[in-house]
Design a protein around this motif. Structure first.
Motif, short mmCIF file in Angstrom:
data_model
loop_
_atom_site.label_atom_id
_atom_site.label_comp_id
_atom_site.label_asym_id
_atom_site.label_seq_id
_atom_site.Cartn_x
_atom_site.Cartn_y
_atom_site.Cartn_z
N GLY A 1 8.77 33.59 18.33
CA GLY A 1 8.98 32.29 17.70
C GLY A 1 8.84 31.15 18.68
N ASP B 1 13.06 40.13 19.41
CA ASP B 1 12.18 41.30 19.40
C ASP B 1 11.17 41.23 20.54
OD1 ASP B 1 11.65 39.09 17.72
OD2 ASP B 1 9.89 40.08 16.92
N GLY B 2 10.78 39.99 20.90
CA GLY B 2 9.89 39.86 22.06
C GLY B 2 10.68 40.15 23.33
N ASN C 1 12.35 38.96 14.28
CA ASN C 1 11.50 38.22 13.34
C ASN C 1 10.04 38.63 13.42
OD1 ASN C 1 10.85 37.11 15.77
ND2 ASN C 1 11.73 35.08 15.35
N CYS D 1 7.93 38.29 15.65
CA CYS D 1 7.01 37.40 16.37
C CYS D 1 7.71 36.73 17.56
CB CYS D 1 6.46 36.32 15.43
SG CYS D 1 7.68 35.12 14.93
N MET E 1 17.64 39.72 17.21
CA MET E 1 17.28 38.89 16.05
C MET E 1 15.79 39.09 15.86
SD MET E 1 19.55 35.49 16.80
CE MET E 1 21.33 35.55 16.86
MG LIG Z 1 11.10 37.08 17.81
#
Ligand SMILES: [Mg+2]
Ligand SMILES: Cc1cc2nc3c(=O)[nH]c(=O)nc-3n(C[C@H](O)[C@H](O)[C@H](O)COP(=O)(O)OP(=O)(O)OC[C@H]3O[C@@H](n4cnc5c(N)ncnc54)[C@H](O)[C@@H]3O)c2cc1C
Ligand SMILES: Cc1ncc(C[n+]2csc(CCOP(=O)(O)OP(=O)(O)O)c2C)c(N)n1
Ligand code: SF4
Ligand code: SF4
Ligand code: SF4
Lengths: 350, 599
Positions: free
Chosen positions: A143, A111-112, A139, A141, A137
């Motif tokens: 990660g 997502d980043g 999440n 954030c 994928m």
């Molecule tokens: Mg992420």
């Protein structure tokens, strides 16, 4: 700590049509945090590729930077791979796809990687309908850099440190619909029954197939108050349909109740078989998909399943009218037909 | 299915396939790890506690553990468990000081042990430290029973047997060797509180075919022949020898004959090869010594010429199996075969025989002259008389005799203390996490594909010259280490904690052998059909959790789990843990207290 997975496999594993067992589609042992949702998605990719009897050399896996982007190491060790720069996976894939249209392109992003630094690349890949599977994928954030909120973190979602997210989230599936992506799905790493057929259908789709897969970050975003934790997602998940993918020339085995079921034939003759759960939703009607998405969101629910598909998709090669033969296989003679041909071309402009 | 009750001591015991299959339930993986760590003395003592004769069994055990070994389910061949036991015995240090140290304070009770085989010796070892006065009777001049009289020295050197028999006799056992007990009545009239019968199955079956009477001088019964060889009453045999029978006795007879002058030694078996009772490795060892084995040939007649055995005539048959598996041997119609022989050895089975037990003493006998016994307590119908070993239920093997000995010793101790014989002590169990840090385990959990190592043999030209030269040389330390590393540590259990699991699937994904499935519960038969990998081995349990938040359950098929610990390494919440399960069958006394066990 184990750095290697035993080479043993279950003695009764079946070979698929091309003679491989599931283990043959695996990668090296994951170095992600234990319990990371991304590993489950890797597992689903392995399962899907085994089930469609993919010949591993026919696939290229590409990624950017992030925990999610590391995953191609953990599946399909016998396929091609390119781990690119943060947010640049779409452009690398575009280049590769242009050069060799014969491969199946599987882009893996986070997502980043997608919603922040790679946003520009992402939207243009959609716009061009590049023939690829694009998995985020998701999440909520970053990660890999220790869990900062990403642009898909929901408004008000509580971070591990305890702060509420003050920003509105980018809904990548909604954005893809807005940009007329030809295949849009959403799923959850913890639901392989849904995810595996979705990946198979996405691979069969001739064009840009986008999968937004919620994938909890156990280490930085699995706390109470997070809207991307295992428990929150499980409690708020709903689905457009019960979904199955039926490869070409295979029998449809699932019986769905009359009236609720739909069958969509894909370009290569394979079929998507689904039983609708969501009222007023039609997988080939983009408006109904957008409406369903918003309706779910308004109720605090996460809508998963196939959201939209355009069965008349024409991919970038189609739009550019390139030759059937992959460009990287064209010979000197085909590319340089000689001065006589050049003369002709020039003459046509005179 | 109901959630698995892992507090049932038998649940995890069953997962340790080898230990479960061992009649004495030796903690196999525990001692194999000690061998890999070169802690041979401790490895020996773990064995000694359970099976009493590690050096003997490391060479001769029937090894029921090996067909059960998990390695054999994921690779061609099981771990060489038996031969690793020998590595411990061969390389151990001083062990006697680790065993119970006499003299023991007498408890006033006197026990007679009839027969000096492994069953009686085990009873003696288990009871001596408790202060019992033990009197051991045997017809031969030394203890050991058939381990001495039957198992040939080229498989079991006398020193090895002497050493382990003496560890027991040195605990203050009163031996009455060269004493054949003629009458149970007389024994009962003495002041023994209990009599244990461990006299084995001493009668070899004869085969009185036409010509037997005339040829008798050159026909011997296998077990009598072997005993005569062991005690050096027999030291040669004719050049042409026929051995009748397809069991391990036949294999020992033919190999012994090869060493006593037999040149053409032929084993003739009436049944097909696959039905032969001999262990595959015994057959292999015989064939390696150029012994010919002929199958499907029942003997018909001993041929005599000039009053002397000339050979044997055999018919030819083929086996047919009915649906219930029952076999019939049908003549093929081919002409009979004559095979020349100077000597014939009949090794077609043994029977129990108790000519010395009067039938009016209250000791009941059932079918085939086998005593009527309680299967748990080994008590006969005369309360103070117990049986064990081959004498109890017919011919078995050394390790079974040892297991019987342990059970009988417990019964005898309860009996002498006027306690209920059914109030048997529970097994000692212990389940301990092997976690040393994040993803670090106390055991070597990496599992590699690694075929079984072969035990080197003495050169034939040397070993066939002398019946006392041991054929198998045993693993050296290096190969022993490698073989030990093949053990999958089945005693390190995967233990699941339902309320910690967040259902992330990490364990399912990482498991190399697809053991773990999260799905809706159901009945076992139906459940087995919808797991991630086929669960067709019904002898292996499914481990079922309580219901998880998603209403599913965790189901683990124990069948081909490698005990690699990856599930526990990949689990974010430590819902899986690797815990070592130690299971020790009850004994009459606690070995730790007497200082015998490893610290
Ligand atoms: Mg992420
Ligand atoms: C040829 C052969 C090879 C074998 N090889 C193996 C092998 O490799 N591995 C294995 O595990 N097992 C083997 N066995 C089987 C094994 O030897 C027996 O199962 C085991 O020894 C039985 O132990 P036990 O204590 O019941 O009795 P035994 O070992 O039979 O001991 C009984 C003793 O009691 C004596 N006795 C009998 N009656 C009297 C009496 N009235 N008074 C005094 N003494 C008496 C007998 O002479 C004998 O010494 C073999 C057997 C045979 C015949
Ligand atoms: C050009 C560049 N900018 C910033 C970074 C630092 N960085 C590494 S990963 C990452 C975010 C990854 O987030 P996401 O794509 O969601 O992956 P996840 O780890 O959450 O799976 C960032 C910002 C980088 N590697 N390169
Ligand atoms: S930090 Fe989060 S996203 Fe990265 S591996 Fe760990 S759990 Fe997965
Ligand atoms: S220990 Fe765990 S990961 Fe390893 S084989 Fe067994 S169940 Fe699978
Ligand atoms: S890895 Fe642990 S938390 Fe995840 S599903 Fe398996 S047992 Fe449950």
């Amino acid at each position: 700590m184990s750095y290697d997975k035993p080479k043993f496999h279950h003695p009764l594993l079946k070979k698929n049509k091309v003679g491989y067992i599931k283990t043959d589609y695996e990668g090296v042992i994951s170095t992600l945090c234990a319990g990371c949702g991304h590993d489950s998605i890797s597992g689903a990719i392995v399962q899907a590729c085994y089930e469609i009897s993919l010949e591993p050399h026919r696939l290229a896996k590409l990624s950017g930077i992030g925990c999610s982007s590391k995953t191609p190491t953990y599946f399909l060790s016998n396929s091609h791979g390119f781990n690119s720069v943060h947010g640049r996976m779409p452009s690398i894939t575009t280049g590769a796809n242009m050069a060799n249209r014969d491969l199946i392109y599987l882009g893996v992003s986070g997502d980043g990687d997608t919603a922040s630094i790679g946003m520009g690349q992402f939207v243009h890949a959609i716009r061009r309908n590049l023939n690829m599977v694009y998995i985020v994928m998701n999440n909520g954030c970053y990660g890999l850099t220790k869990g900062q909120d990403s642009a898909t973190a929901d408004f008000g979602s509580v971070s591990k440190a305890g702060s509420d997210n003050p920003y509105q989230a980018i809904d990548l599936a909604g954005l893809a619909l807005e940009l007329n992506a030809t295949f849009v799905g959403r799923s959850f790493s913890g639901d392989k029954t849904q995810l595996v057929p979705m990946i198979k259908a996405a691979m069969a789709h001739p064009g840009f197939a986008f999968l937004d897969v919620i994938s909890p970050c156990v280490t930085f975003n699995n706390n109470a108050g997070s809207t991307k934790s295992y428990s929150h997602v499980r409690e708020h998940i709903e689905s457009t349909s019960i979904f199955d993918f039926v490869p070409k020339e295979e029998e449809i085995t699932i019986d769905y109740p009359e009236g609720e079921s739909a069958e969509l034939e894909l370009f290569d003759g394979s079929k998507i078989q689904l039983s609708k759960l969501a009222p007023d939703w039609n997988p080939t009607d983009r408006f109904s998909a957008v409406n369903r998405l918003h309706a779910s969101k308004a109720r605090g629910q996460i809508l998963t399943g196939l959201l939209y598909i355009n069965t008349d998709s024409k991919d970038l090669h189609g739009k550019l009218n390139t030759v059937d033969k992959p460009l990287n296989k064209l010979t000197q003679e085909e590319l340089c037909p000689g001065s006589e041909a050049l003369e002709k071309v020039n003459a046509s402009f005179r | 299915m109901k959630p698995t009750n892992i507090n049932d001591p038998e649940y995890f015991h069953k997962v340790v396939d080898c230990q479960y299959a061992c009649p004495a339930h030796t903690p196999v993986p525990e001692y194999i790890r000690l061998i890999a760590a070169q802690r041979y003395t401790e490895a020996y003592m773990i064995n000694w506690e359970s099976n009493v004769f590690p050096g003997v069994l490391g060479r001769t055990c029937d090894r029921p553990c090996e067909p059960a070994c998990r390695r054999g389910r994921v690779e061609e061949e099981p771990v060489a468990i038996c031969r690793l036991k020998r590595v411990a015995a061969d390389n151990k240090g001083e062990v006697k000081s680790l065993m119970p140290q006499g003299p023991f304070t007498p408890n006033g009770k006197k026990i007679a042990l009839i027969g000096g085989g492994p069953a009686s010796l085990t009873v003696a070892r288990d009871l001596a430290p408790l202060g019992y006065e033990l009197h051991l009777y045997d017809e031969w001049k030394k203890g050991g029973g058939m381990m001495r009289t039957q198992i040939p020295a080229f498989r079991l050197p006398e020193e090895v047997l002497d050493e382990e028999v003496n560890y027991i006799l040195d605990m203050g056992i009163h031996t009455h060797f060269n004493t054949y007990v003629e009458s149970m009545k007389e024994i009962l009239e003495k002041d023994y509180d209990v009599v244990f019968v461990g006299t084995g199955a001493p009668r070899g079956r004869a085969l009185k075919l036409p010509g037997y009477e005339e040829a008798k001088a050159n026909i011997q019964i296998g077990i009598e022949y072997l005993a005569n060889v062991a005690f050096e009453h027999t030291d040669k045999i004719g050049e042409k020898v026929i051995v009748l029978g397809g069991g391990n006795t036949a294999m020992d007879c033919c190999r012994t004959s090869k060493r006593l002058g037999g040149k053409d030694v032929t084993v003739v078996v009436r049944s097909p090869r696959k039905d032969m009772k001999a262990s595959p490795w015994e057959i292999e060892d015989a064939e390696r010594e150029d012994i010919v084995i002929l199958n499907n040939m029942p003997p018909k007649e001993f041929v005599v010429e000039n009053g002397k055995l000339k050979g044997v005539i055999f018919g030819k048959v083929r086996a047919e199996y009915a649906e219930n598996g029952k076999r019939t041997l049908i003549p093929t119609g081919e002409p009979d075969v004559f095979i020349e022989a100077d000597d014939v050895i009949i090794a077609i089975g043994q029977d129990n025989a108790f000519p010395w037990i009067e039938r009016d003493l209250g000791i009941e006998f059932g079918k085939w002259d086998i005593p009527v016994l309680d299967k748990t307590t080994f008590q006969s119908t005369l309360p103070k008389v117990f049986f064990g070993g081959d004498a109890a239920f017919g011919p078995e093997n050394v390790i079974t005799a040892v297991a019987h000995g342990h059970h009988a010793a417990i019964s005898i101790d309860l009996f002498c203390n006027e306690k209920n014989l059914m109030d048997r002590p529970p097994p000692m169990t212990n389940l301990v996490s092997q976690k040393m840090g994040i993803h670090e385990w106390t055991y070597d959990n990496y599992i590699a594909i690694d075929p079984r190592y072969q035990v080197p043999h003495e050169d034939k030209s040397i070993s066939l010259k002398d019946r006392k030269i041991e054929v198998e040389l045993g693993f050296d330390e290096k190969v022993g280490f490698k073989e030990a590393q093949r053990c999958l540590n089945c005693d390190v259990q995967t233990v699941f904690e339902t309320n910690l699991c967040i259902e992330c699937d990490a364990c399912t994904d990482v498991c190399p052998t697809d053991c773990i499935t999260f799905t809706k519960n159901g009945e076992e038969e139906e459940l087995r059909t919808r797991l991630n990998a086929p669960a067709l081995n019904l002898s292996q349990d499914l481990y079922i959790s309580d219901v998880l938040p998603t209403k599913r359950v965790m189901i683990k098929d124990e069948d081909v789990c490698l005990h690699c610990g990856l599930c526990a390494e990949r689990c974010p919440t430590a819902a899986w843990d690797m815990k070592k399960y130690l299971y020790n069958t009850p004994k009459t006394y606690n070995f730790n207290e007497t200082g015998s066990c490893c610290k």
